[in-house]
Design a protein around this motif. Structure first.
Motif, PDB file in Angstrom:
ATOM      1  N   ILE A  12       0.874  -1.177   0.000  1.00  0.00           N
ATOM      2  CA  ILE A  12       0.000   0.000   0.000  1.00  0.00           C
ATOM      3  C   ILE A  12       0.910   1.225   0.000  1.00  0.00           C
ATOM      4  O   ILE A  12       1.130   1.863   1.019  1.00  0.00           O
ATOM      5  CB  ILE A  12      -0.956   0.003   1.213  1.00  0.00           C
ATOM      6  N   THR A  13       1.438   1.525  -1.151  1.00  0.00           N
ATOM      7  CA  THR A  13       2.397   2.619  -1.290  1.00  0.00           C
ATOM      8  C   THR A  13       1.692   3.975  -1.226  1.00  0.00           C
ATOM      9  O   THR A  13       0.476   4.062  -1.424  1.00  0.00           O
ATOM     10  CB  THR A  13       3.155   2.484  -2.622  1.00  0.00           C
ATOM     11  N   PRO A  14       2.430   5.055  -0.936  1.00  0.00           N
ATOM     12  CA  PRO A  14       1.807   6.381  -0.869  1.00  0.00           C
ATOM     13  C   PRO A  14       1.005   6.711  -2.132  1.00  0.00           C
ATOM     14  O   PRO A  14       1.452   6.457  -3.246  1.00  0.00           O
ATOM     15  CB  PRO A  14       3.012   7.316  -0.711  1.00  0.00           C
ATOM     16  N   GLY A  15      -0.218   7.223  -1.905  1.00  0.00           N
ATOM     17  CA  GLY A  15      -1.105   7.575  -3.011  1.00  0.00           C
ATOM     18  C   GLY A  15      -1.959   6.419  -3.496  1.00  0.00           C
ATOM     19  O   GLY A  15      -2.754   6.572  -4.414  1.00  0.00           O
ATOM     20  N   LYS A  16      -1.835   5.262  -2.869  1.00  0.00           N
ATOM     21  CA  LYS A  16      -2.589   4.075  -3.288  1.00  0.00           C
ATOM     22  C   LYS A  16      -3.684   3.753  -2.275  1.00  0.00           C
ATOM     23  O   LYS A  16      -3.558   4.038  -1.092  1.00  0.00           O
ATOM     24  CB  LYS A  16      -1.640   2.886  -3.407  1.00  0.00           C
ATOM     25  N   MET A  17      -4.770   3.153  -2.757  1.00  0.00           N
ATOM     26  CA  MET A  17      -5.829   2.674  -1.877  1.00  0.00           C
ATOM     27  C   MET A  17      -6.205   1.263  -2.297  1.00  0.00           C
ATOM     28  O   MET A  17      -6.117   0.910  -3.473  1.00  0.00           O
ATOM     29  CB  MET A  17      -7.041   3.607  -1.883  1.00  0.00           C
ATOM     30  N   ILE A  18      -6.592   0.446  -1.321  1.00  0.00           N
ATOM     31  CA  ILE A  18      -7.010  -0.928  -1.578  1.00  0.00           C
ATOM     32  C   ILE A  18      -8.307  -1.204  -0.833  1.00  0.00           C
ATOM     33  O   ILE A  18      -8.673  -0.465   0.087  1.00  0.00           O
ATOM     34  CB  ILE A  18      -5.940  -1.955  -1.145  1.00  0.00           C
ATOM     35  N   LYS A  19      -8.970  -2.271  -1.217  1.00  0.00           N
ATOM     36  CA  LYS A  19     -10.178  -2.711  -0.515  1.00  0.00           C
ATOM     37  C   LYS A  19      -9.869  -4.016   0.191  1.00  0.00           C
ATOM     38  O   LYS A  19      -9.252  -4.903  -0.387  1.00  0.00           O
ATOM     39  CB  LYS A  19     -11.332  -2.907  -1.502  1.00  0.00           C
ATOM     40  N   VAL A  20     -10.284  -4.126   1.456  1.00  0.00           N
ATOM     41  CA  VAL A  20     -10.172  -5.370   2.206  1.00  0.00           C
ATOM     42  C   VAL A  20     -11.546  -5.700   2.771  1.00  0.00           C
ATOM     43  O   VAL A  20     -12.357  -4.806   3.016  1.00  0.00           O
ATOM     44  CB  VAL A  20      -9.136  -5.279   3.343  1.00  0.00           C
ATOM     45  N   SER A  21     -11.810  -6.985   2.940  1.00  0.00           N
ATOM     46  CA  SER A  21     -13.082  -7.422   3.531  1.00  0.00           C
ATOM     47  C   SER A  21     -12.832  -7.890   4.948  1.00  0.00           C
ATOM     48  O   SER A  21     -11.943  -8.704   5.196  1.00  0.00           O
ATOM     49  CB  SER A  21     -13.702  -8.545   2.700  1.00  0.00           C
ATOM     50  N   VAL A  22     -13.627  -7.342   5.883  1.00  0.00           N
ATOM     51  CA  VAL A  22     -13.497  -7.657   7.295  1.00  0.00           C
ATOM     52  C   VAL A  22     -14.880  -7.960   7.851  1.00  0.00           C
ATOM     53  O   VAL A  22     -15.752  -7.093   7.833  1.00  0.00           O
ATOM     54  CB  VAL A  22     -12.888  -6.466   8.074  1.00  0.00           C
ATOM     55  N   ASP A  23     -15.091  -9.181   8.304  1.00  0.00           N
ATOM     56  CA  ASP A  23     -16.375  -9.571   8.902  1.00  0.00           C
ATOM     57  C   ASP A  23     -17.564  -9.154   8.036  1.00  0.00           C
ATOM     58  O   ASP A  23     -18.541  -8.594   8.531  1.00  0.00           O
ATOM     59  CB  ASP A  23     -16.527  -8.975  10.302  1.00  0.00           C
ATOM     60  N   GLY A  24     -17.470  -9.360   6.726  1.00  0.00           N
ATOM     61  CA  GLY A  24     -18.559  -9.028   5.815  1.00  0.00           C
ATOM     62  C   GLY A  24     -18.638  -7.570   5.420  1.00  0.00           C
ATOM     63  O   GLY A  24     -19.549  -7.177   4.695  1.00  0.00           O
ATOM     64  N   LEU A  50     -15.705   2.571  -3.457  1.00  0.00           N
ATOM     65  CA  LEU A  50     -14.868   3.771  -3.530  1.00  0.00           C
ATOM     66  C   LEU A  50     -13.433   3.446  -3.921  1.00  0.00           C
ATOM     67  O   LEU A  50     -12.748   4.281  -4.512  1.00  0.00           O
ATOM     68  CB  LEU A  50     -14.908   4.522  -2.204  1.00  0.00           C
ATOM     69  N   SER A  51     -12.973   2.237  -3.633  1.00  0.00           N
ATOM     70  CA  SER A  51     -11.608   1.861  -4.002  1.00  0.00           C
ATOM     71  C   SER A  51     -11.443   1.763  -5.515  1.00  0.00           C
ATOM     72  O   SER A  51     -10.329   1.735  -6.017  1.00  0.00           O
ATOM     73  CB  SER A  51     -11.208   0.548  -3.334  1.00  0.00           C
ATOM     74  N   GLU A  52     -12.550   1.737  -6.241  1.00  0.00           N
ATOM     75  CA  GLU A  52     -12.505   1.747  -7.702  1.00  0.00           C
ATOM     76  C   GLU A  52     -12.589   3.171  -8.249  1.00  0.00           C
ATOM     77  O   GLU A  52     -12.565   3.384  -9.453  1.00  0.00           O
ATOM     78  CB  GLU A  52     -13.640   0.896  -8.269  1.00  0.00           C
ATOM     79  N   GLY A  53     -12.677   4.142  -7.347  1.00  0.00           N
ATOM     80  CA  GLY A  53     -12.724   5.551  -7.733  1.00  0.00           C
ATOM     81  C   GLY A  53     -11.331   6.131  -7.813  1.00  0.00           C
ATOM     82  O   GLY A  53     -10.366   5.442  -8.144  1.00  0.00           O
ATOM     83  N   LYS A  54     -11.211   7.388  -7.434  1.00  0.00           N
ATOM     84  CA  LYS A  54      -9.943   8.109  -7.566  1.00  0.00           C
ATOM     85  C   LYS A  54      -9.516   8.653  -6.208  1.00  0.00           C
ATOM     86  O   LYS A  54     -10.343   9.097  -5.414  1.00  0.00           O
ATOM     87  CB  LYS A  54     -10.157   9.258  -8.556  1.00  0.00           C
ATOM     88  N   LEU A  55      -8.206   8.639  -5.965  1.00  0.00           N
ATOM     89  CA  LEU A  55      -7.640   9.224  -4.762  1.00  0.00           C
ATOM     90  C   LEU A  55      -6.739  10.370  -5.177  1.00  0.00           C
ATOM     91  O   LEU A  55      -5.803  10.195  -5.951  1.00  0.00           O
ATOM     92  CB  LEU A  55      -6.831   8.174  -3.986  1.00  0.00           C
ATOM     93  N   ASP A  56      -7.048  11.567  -4.694  1.00  0.00           N
ATOM     94  CA  ASP A  56      -6.240  12.756  -4.990  1.00  0.00           C
ATOM     95  C   ASP A  56      -5.938  13.434  -3.664  1.00  0.00           C
ATOM     96  O   ASP A  56      -6.828  14.047  -3.061  1.00  0.00           O
ATOM     97  CB  ASP A  56      -7.000  13.688  -5.927  1.00  0.00           C
ATOM     98  N   GLY A  57      -4.694  13.308  -3.204  1.00  0.00           N
ATOM     99  CA  GLY A  57      -4.380  13.787  -1.860  1.00  0.00           C
ATOM    100  C   GLY A  57      -5.140  12.927  -0.882  1.00  0.00           C
ATOM    101  O   GLY A  57      -5.018  11.713  -0.892  1.00  0.00           O
ATOM    102  N   CYS A  58      -5.957  13.558  -0.030  1.00  0.00           N
ATOM    103  CA  CYS A  58      -6.771  12.783   0.913  1.00  0.00           C
ATOM    104  C   CYS A  58      -8.240  12.715   0.488  1.00  0.00           C
ATOM    105  O   CYS A  58      -9.093  12.310   1.261  1.00  0.00           O
ATOM    106  CB  CYS A  58      -6.639  13.358   2.320  1.00  0.00           C
ATOM    107  N   VAL A  59      -8.533  13.086  -0.766  1.00  0.00           N
ATOM    108  CA  VAL A  59      -9.906  13.095  -1.262  1.00  0.00           C
ATOM    109  C   VAL A  59     -10.170  11.862  -2.120  1.00  0.00           C
ATOM    110  O   VAL A  59      -9.490  11.611  -3.113  1.00  0.00           O
ATOM    111  CB  VAL A  59     -10.202  14.367  -2.089  1.00  0.00           C
TER     112      VAL A  59
END
Length: 102
Positions: A12-24, A50-59
């Motif tokens: 999970i490098t800077p500027g990257k976002m991922i999706k994880v599943s936790v308890d459903g 949202l992980s399929e969207g865009k990350l720009d800074g913290c938005v």
């Protein structure tokens, strides 16, 4: 409440976002300049991942209808209608592991 491993710091490098599943639940984990943040992954408008969207800074921008959320707090930043904020989760990194408290 417990901690679960969300992934490796090196994956999970800077500027990257991922999706994880936790308890459903699908949770988005983002790395902003070496700090990790986690929120719900489902947009509160229409449920898009949202992980399929865009990350720009913290938005995070939803790829379906462009709702914008602050990934540090889960707060709605911009959308034509009032929708719920995202739930945010405490995140920590230890050695090379990223943990989410749920």
């Amino acid at each position: 409440m417990g901690k679960i491993i969300a992934g490796k710091v090196s994956d999970i490098t800077p500027g990257k976002m991922i999706k994880v599943s936790v308890d459903g639940r699908d949770i988005l984990v983002a790395n902003i300049d070496g700090e990790f943040f986690a929120t719900d992954d489902s947009c509160t408008h229409s449920g898009a991942s949202l992980s399929e969207g865009k990350l720009d800074g913290c938005v995070i921008t939803c790829g379906w209808h462009a709702a914008e959320f602050d990934c540090k707090t889960g707060k709605l930043i911009k959308f034509p209608a009032k929708i719920r904020d995202l739930t945010s989760y405490k995140v920590s990194a230890d050695s090379n592991d990223v943990f989410i408290e749920v």
